[in-house]
Each structure stands twice: as structure tokens, then as C-alpha cells.
Design a protein around this motif. Structure first.
Motif, PDB file in Angstrom:
ATOM      1  N   GLY A   1      -4.890  -0.241   0.264  1.00 36.22           N
ATOM      2  CA  GLY A   1      -3.646   0.108   1.191  1.00 36.22           C
ATOM      3  C   GLY A   1      -3.383  -0.735   2.130  1.00 36.22           C
ATOM      4  N   GLY A   2      -4.319  -2.153   1.899  1.00 34.01           N
ATOM      5  CA  GLY A   2      -4.310  -3.772   2.433  1.00 34.01           C
ATOM      6  C   GLY A   2      -5.413  -3.966   3.389  1.00 34.01           C
ATOM      7  N   LEU A   3      -6.416  -2.256   2.995  1.00 35.77           N
ATOM      8  CA  LEU A   3      -7.167  -2.496   4.269  1.00 35.77           C
ATOM      9  C   LEU A   3      -8.501  -3.568   4.197  1.00 35.77           C
ATOM     10  N   THR A   4      -9.170  -4.607   4.865  1.00 31.88           N
ATOM     11  CA  THR A   4      -9.627  -4.855   4.842  1.00 31.88           C
ATOM     12  C   THR A   4     -11.267  -4.757   4.845  1.00 31.88           C
TER      13      THR A   4
ATOM     14  N   GLU B   1     -14.984  -8.750  -2.849  1.00 34.58           N
ATOM     15  CA  GLU B   1     -15.221  -7.779  -2.273  1.00 34.58           C
ATOM     16  C   GLU B   1     -14.193  -7.683  -1.687  1.00 34.58           C
ATOM     17  N   HIS B   2     -14.141  -8.842  -0.705  1.00 37.97           N
ATOM     18  CA  HIS B   2     -13.051  -8.935   0.588  1.00 37.97           C
ATOM     19  C   HIS B   2     -11.510  -8.731  -0.850  1.00 37.97           C
ATOM     20  N   GLU B   3     -10.914  -8.562  -1.151  1.00 35.93           N
ATOM     21  CA  GLU B   3      -9.469  -8.480  -2.087  1.00 35.93           C
ATOM     22  C   GLU B   3     -10.222  -7.290  -2.572  1.00 35.93           C
ATOM     23  N   GLU B   4     -10.604  -7.007  -3.366  1.00 36.89           N
ATOM     24  CA  GLU B   4     -10.188  -5.412  -3.755  1.00 36.89           C
ATOM     25  C   GLU B   4     -10.297  -4.699  -2.860  1.00 36.89           C
ATOM     26  N   CYS B   5     -11.251  -4.604  -2.373  1.00 39.80           N
ATOM     27  CA  CYS B   5     -10.863  -3.907  -1.039  1.00 39.80           C
ATOM     28  C   CYS B   5      -9.806  -3.323  -0.458  1.00 39.80           C
ATOM     29  N   LYS B   6      -9.102  -4.554  -0.306  1.00 41.02           N
ATOM     30  CA  LYS B   6      -7.431  -4.397   0.079  1.00 41.02           C
ATOM     31  C   LYS B   6      -6.569  -4.149  -0.552  1.00 41.02           C
ATOM     32  N   GLN B   7      -7.225  -3.978  -1.964  1.00 41.71           N
ATOM     33  CA  GLN B   7      -6.546  -3.185  -2.999  1.00 41.71           C
ATOM     34  C   GLN B   7      -6.128  -1.655  -3.333  1.00 41.71           C
TER      35      GLN B   7
END
Length: 431
Positions: A226-229, A217-223
Motif C-alpha cells: 500500500g505504498g510503504l517503502t 526492491e524498493h518499488e515492488e515493496c510499495k506495490q
């Protein structure tokens, strides 16, 4: 009620022996070393010998109707757990199923010393009905998954929430409060979330959401952003401008902790659920060091299996010593504060969560006569490491006894058990 000669944990969670505590008109009216002059005005006198009085518990993150799913979705990672088990089961649940699931959850929580909970689920009318009968407190939000990018006003839940707020916010003498809800970043879209954030802020209400529960969830949000958690994303669109309860926060990084502290977010530690789903360990020691508000929750019964918050107290106090390889982190007092005062504050209940004159009489009595409580070298430590939810003999909400010695005044527990069992079997047969 007048508690006579009872030990207690005071407003600082410090131990005081042989106290008298008087409850009148739903509040704590007297605390002292001897009986009050007007002792006769307090009604029943409760013999406190061999007992410990402490603030009741506040469960900061629940899905109460999921008692129907207890033991159903096991040994699965979060996404498979949701998509193959929970969501198909929930699609079959009726409003009346939600009522009985909530009523049984209330009975279980009251049995283990909890008086209030923050609940994210569906069928708000039925959940409020159950909480009313049980005599408890609830911060309730109606959940929905916002997959379609459109204005919040175009979703039927927008008007439904306005109706709930008009009918329930502050109802039952303030025991019911209504919060807004965004399930999570990965089950919503930016346009709708921006609108919900604005509506919540304008209404002066609270927000309840899931945050960084799993690494994916955390990493896919960043993708996606634009890198935002998830924390940075929600901050960027105004969601955290309202008082926010963020469940899990397992994968929050140092920058996220700064965001949580800056916005006064209440981060809910769910140790049993996060371990059972193998989601990981929230950085609780760092949160406490940086002044993040930390509270405690059980989560739903599909990922914890019981509402005994004393079990989560125990886990929260232990697992961070082991994971940090530091026996000094997360003290018993910090854990108890998370489950009591901070939990009450996460619900916006300023006059709750402390054993102090003038506060709401939300109280729990523990039987400390059993062998696990002796010796009482450090009573506070005993509560966290040696005590159990089963030691609760009385739970009081706003001065009203909601559980006492195996009796629930507002709940027919035997019927609730039977109804939940029958309804669970019906749903499983339909899948």
C-alpha cells in the motif's frame, strides 16, 4: 605492548605526533607524550617511528563464507546474480565449506586492519569456530528466507536461534554477539517478520537486514504494501523497535531517512558492492546531515571481491563528491568515524572504536614511511586518500595481535587458501 614514539589518531580522530600508548589486559591503559612510569609492566616495546596508530576497523555488513564465490558471479544485476549464480552455489555449500570461507575472510580482514564484522549467513557453529581461531570479533546472525507465511516458531530456525543465543551470545569474552536477521522484505512475509520483531525486542538483541538495495526492491515493496517503502514497512510491523543494522539503503527517500534517524538505525554504506551490481548510490550526504548513523561495509565477496575496507573508505569519500557535484560533502573524518566508532556502535560495542584510555585495545598500525604518505600535510586526509590496506603492519583485537608483518598467529593462511580454492572448484563442478 607499549607503543613507543608513535603518531596516532586520538578519540576525536585528530592527529597527535610522538605519543606513547600502553596496552594491558586487553585495554588501552595509557596514552601520553612520554613513557609511563610503569613502562616495564607493559611487556614488548613497539618502535612507532614511521608508523601511525589508529582505531581498528569494523566491517558492518558481510557474508564472510562468500569468499568461496569470489569471481564466480560477475557482470550481472542483483536479481539474476542471486537467482542464477549465488543461490545455486550456496545450496551446494557444506558447513565445513562455510568454516574455511570464514577463516580466509578473517585472515583477509585482519590483514587490512579490521577486527570485527557483522555477518549474515549460514552455519553459525562453523563461523564462530573460525572467528575464535582468528582471534576476531563477530556479530553473527543465522540467515533464512521466510517465503512461507507462518509463525516464526514454526520455522526450525526459531529454536536454532535460541540455542545459538544460549551458547554464543557474549562468548569468547564478549567477542561473539548474536543478532536476529530478516534477509529483506522481498524474501520474507509479514506474519513471520512481526514475530521475529517481537522475539528480538523481548530478547533485547539486535536486528540485521537488507534495506532498499535496488530500485526494483524498493518499488515492488510499495506495490505490495500500500505504498510503504521497505523502511516504512519494517517500521509499521515493529522490526525497527530493536537496534537495527540496515545494509545498503540505496533507494531510501527523505521519509525513509526520517524513519532511520528516529529509530537510531545504523545504515551501512557498501560503495563497492552497490557500484559493482549497479544498484546505485546510497544518499549518504543526506543521511549525515539528518543525523542518521552511517557505518561502512564490504558486503560479500561475490559483489565486492575483497575485504580491504580501506578501499571502501576511499570510495565512500570520493563518490559522493562526484555524484552530488559538491566537493565539501562526506569529509575524511566522517568516513573514518563510519569505519571505526560508528561501526563498533552498530554492533553494540560501546567500549570499542576509539583510541582512548579504558577502551578495548582494538588497534591498527599503518606504515607511513612509503612515498604515498609524503608530505604529511594532513595525516587524516592521507589515511583516506593516500593510504592503502596494504600499509597495515599490525592489527590488534582486545589487546591480542591477530596480524603482524605477514604473520597471522591464529590462522594457517596457506591451508585456508588451498581449502577454499579446492572447495570452490568442487561446488562449480556440481552445478
Amino acid at each position: 605492548m607499549l607503543f613507543k614514539d608513535i603518531d596516532l589518531l586520538d578519540e576525536q580522530l585528530d592527529y597527535r605526533a610522538h605519543q606513547w600508548v600502553g596496552v594491558k589486559d586487553g585495554r588501552i591503559a595509557y596514552i601520553g607524550d612520554e613513557a609511563p612510569a610503569d613502562a616495564a609492566d607493559y611487556g614488548e616495546e613497539y618502535d612507532g617511528r614511521g608508523k601511525l596508530l589508529m582505531p581498528a576497523l569494523y566491517n558492518a555488513h558481510t557474508h564472510a563464507p562468500m569468499t568461496l564465490l569470489r569471481g564466480f558471479a560477475e557482470n550481472l544485476p542483483l536479481q539474476a546474480w542471486l537467482e542464477t549464480k549465488c543461490w545455486p552455489f550456496e545450496a551446494k555449500m557444506t558447513p565445513e565449506d562455510n568454516y574455511w570461507g570464514t577463516l580466509l575472510a578473517c585472515a583477509e580482514m585482519a590483514r587490512y586492519g579490521t577486527v570485527g564484522f557483522s555477518d549474515m549467513y549460514y552455519a553459525t557453529d562453523e563461523r564462530v569456530r573460525a572467528v575464535n581461531e582468528a582471534g576476531m570479533k563477530m556479530n553473527v546472525c543465522e540467515s533464512e528466507l521466510f517465503f512461507e507465511s507462518k509463525p516464526f516458531s514454526d520455522y526450525a530456525i526459531c529454536a536454532k536461534m535460541q540455542d545459538y543465543i544460549a551458547r554464543y551470545h557474549g562468548a569468547l569474552d564478549g567477542r561473539i554477539l548474536v543478532d536476529y536477521n530478516i534477509h529483506a522484505e522481498y524474501t520474507s512475509n509479514e506474519q513471520t517478520c512481526r514475530d521475529i520483531a517481537q522475539v528480538t525486542k523481548e530478547a533485547g538483541l539486535r536486528m540485521h537486514l537488507h534495506l532498499s538495495e535496488t530500485k526494483s526492491e524498493h518499488e515492488e515493496c510499495k506495490q505490495r504494501h500500500g505504498g510503504l517503502t521497505p523502511a516504512a514497512y519494517f517500521e509499521s510491523i515493529g522490526v525497527l523497535d530493536s537496534p537495527t543494522t540496515a545494509a545498503h539503503c540505496v533507494w531510501c527517500d527523505d521519509g525513509d531517512l526520517e524513519i532511520l534517524a528516529r529509530h537510531g538505525v545504523f545504515a551501512v554504506c557498501n560503495p563497492a558492492s552497490n557500484m559493482k551490481l549497479a544498484s546505485g548510490f546510497a544518499p549518504i550526504p543526506k543521511m549525515l546531515e539528518r543525523g542518521v548513523n552511517v557505518c561502512l561495509g564490504t558486503d560479500g565477496m561475490a559483489s565486492n571481491n575483497n575485504h580491504d575496507l580501506f578501499q571502501d573508505l576511499y570510495l565512500m569519500a570520493l563518490i559522493y563528491k562526484g555524484s552530488a557535484l559538491d566537493p565539501t560533502v562526506v569529509t575524511p573524518k566522517q568516513v573514518l568515524a563510519a569505519a571505526t566508532r560508528t561501526g563498533a556502535l552498530s554492533q553494540g560495542r560501546e567500549d570499542c572504536g576509539l583510541v582512548k584510555e579504558g577502551m578495548k585495545a582494538d588497534l591498527t598500525v599503518l606504515d607511513t614511511s612509503g612515498p604515498s604518505w609524503h608530505p604529511m600535510t594532513d595525516p587524516l586526509t592521507n589515511v583516506v586518500y593516500a593510504g592503502h590496506g596494504a600499509d597495515v603492519v599490525l592489527t590488534m583485537c582486545d589487546g591480542r595481535v591477530i596480524y603482524r608483518d605477514g604473520v597471522w598467529p591464529g590462522v594457517d593462511v596457506e591451508r585456508a587458501k588451498a581449502e577454499v580454492a579446492q572447495r570452490t572448484q568442487r561446488i562449480i563442478s556440481e552445478l
